[in-house]
Scaffold this active site. Structure first.
Site, mmCIF file in Angstrom:
data_model
loop_
_atom_site.group_PDB
_atom_site.id
_atom_site.type_symbol
_atom_site.label_atom_id
_atom_site.label_comp_id
_atom_site.label_asym_id
_atom_site.label_seq_id
_atom_site.Cartn_x
_atom_site.Cartn_y
_atom_site.Cartn_z
ATOM 1 C CG ASP A 113 -1.629 -1.305 1.119
ATOM 2 O OD1 ASP A 113 -2.468 -1.580 0.187
ATOM 3 O OD2 ASP A 113 -1.608 -1.958 2.349
ATOM 4 C CG HIS A 158 -3.560 -5.170 2.963
ATOM 5 N ND1 HIS A 158 -3.192 -4.121 2.037
ATOM 6 C CD2 HIS A 158 -3.792 -6.292 2.344
ATOM 7 C CE1 HIS A 158 -2.860 -4.902 0.815
ATOM 8 N NE2 HIS A 158 -3.507 -6.115 1.073
#
Length: 391
Positions: A193, A221
């Site tokens: 990410d 996440h």
């Protein structure tokens, strides 16, 4: 202001040249390890597509350094053994000098035996029509078995990186079932990410991605993650450094489209490739492990999901992504970063999601313990809201 196309091209060539130089010089610790025994590195889901992109990087020294020998322990399910044997043949055919041995198995007790690192790629994927609670239940079973195996046979100093989704909660469950291993040795991957977030800023501003520093991914996440640019900087093409906010000069973009694009990038890749992220996920694993092994650069932090210690008001014993620095193999949450009201709202949302995942997962743990107790003729444990004890 965005740079010209020629400037952008020059920046990307410079960045590529930088990355082709290989890893940073070895630390004294790495040299010492090289002179003793190879590092034992377990990869689960080793016949899968992420592993196919990851294993070569591990074997060429891009993670642990150009002289550090490793023994690869490759774990997958029995049905994947033929494919895994094919991966082993390819690794052998690469003739990688740093690969001192390969163990391929479907037995977690063999795979985790005496390992220094465990990279947990394998997990139950969410299938069409599968409810979230069913996905959590399936993964509790997987990470229960693997946590227990780690607890029995891995080194107590083992570092664990969980990649298989839901990664944060899977890491929490794995830690729960490995009480003899410090909870701070468990992590979940949010570096993918972060890499996505930095790359999008670099493309927006028109610089190489290595000139974008200190973008933090907070929380889960998942779609509730918060990629935060408030404390980041960009080295511009003219040689000056600016805050990301100033370089982008579009606060509405940073609070809306940018966050959405980062959090949905995985879905966009699936829509385009008809397959989930593999090459980028493997690169993020390399970044995560290398920084945990060698340490972060001075003045820079990275994103890791680790067990919360209560920092920033996040409940303790929640597997939560924070900005961290690393030195001598130990991470430290970056303290005292100022958070505005918008940031605190985003942290509250991702915290709530993680707490709900934790509750559902640990409810399955409690049910499993109750069933085991009943089978043994014992009194089942009290059906209170389960918690994870720090260890």
């Amino acid at each position: 202001m965005a740079s010209s196309p020629s400037t952008v091209a020059a920046e990307r060539i410079r960045s590529l040249t930088h990355h082709l130089r290989g890893p940073a010089p070895l630390s004294p610790l790495a040299v010492s390890l090289d002179q003793s025994a190879p590092l034992r590195v377990c990869v689960t889901g080793a016949a899968g597509q992420i592993a196919y992109s990851l294993l070569f990087s591990l074997g060429t020294g891009l993670v642990f350094g150009p002289t550090q020998r490793i023994v690869l322990h490759l774990l997958d399910i029995p049905a994947a053994m033929d494919a895994l044997n094919g991966v082993v043949m390819e690794l052998e055919d690469c003739a990688l000098p740093l690969v001192a041995g390969i163990v391929a198995t479907a037995d977690p007790l063999v795979a985790f035996d005496n390992v220094d690192w465990a990279i947990m790629l394998g997990a139950m994927p969410r299938r069409e029509g599968m409810l979230r609670k069913d996905l959590l239940k399936a993964n509790v079973g997987i990470f229960k078995a693997q946590g227990e195996a780690l607890d029995r046979v891995a080194k107590k100093s083992v570092r664990v990186v969980v990649v298989g989704n839901p990664a944060n909660t899977n890491a929490l469950v794995c830690s729960h079932y490995a009480p003899s291993i410090p909870a701070r040795n468990f992590s979940a991957l949010t570096r993918l990410d972060e890499n996505r977030a930095r790359s999008m800023i670099a493309n927006r501003v028109g610089v190489a991605v290595d000139r974008v520093k200190n973008v933090a991914v907070w929380g889960n996440h998942s779609n509730t993650q918060f990629p935060c640019t408030d404390h980041g900087s960009v080295l511009l093409a003219n040689g000056t450094t600016a805050s990301i906010d100033a370089a982008v000069n579009d606060p509405e973009f940073l609070r809306t489209t940018y966050i959405k694009n980062v959090s949905l990038r995985g879905s966009a890749i699936i829509a385009a490739r008809k397959l989930s992220s593999a090459m980028s996920a493997a690169k993020a694993v390399c970044d995560h492990v290398r920084d945990w092994h060698f340490g972060t650069a001075p003045g820079e932090f990275v994103s890791m999901a680790i067990m919360s210690d209560g920092s920033y008001g996040i409940p303790r014993d929640l597997m939560f992504s924070f900005p961290v620095t690393v030195a001598n193999g130990e991470w430290t949450i970056v303290p005292d970063l100022p958070l505005n009201d918008f940031a605190r709202t985003k942290l509250a949302a991702t915290t709530a999601e993680l707490e709900e995942e934790k509750f559902e997962a640990l409810a399955h743990i409690h049910a499993d313990a109750a069933a085991a107790a009943a089978a043994n003729g014992q009194q089942p444990p009290t059906a209170a809201r389960p918690e994870v004890a720090a260890h």
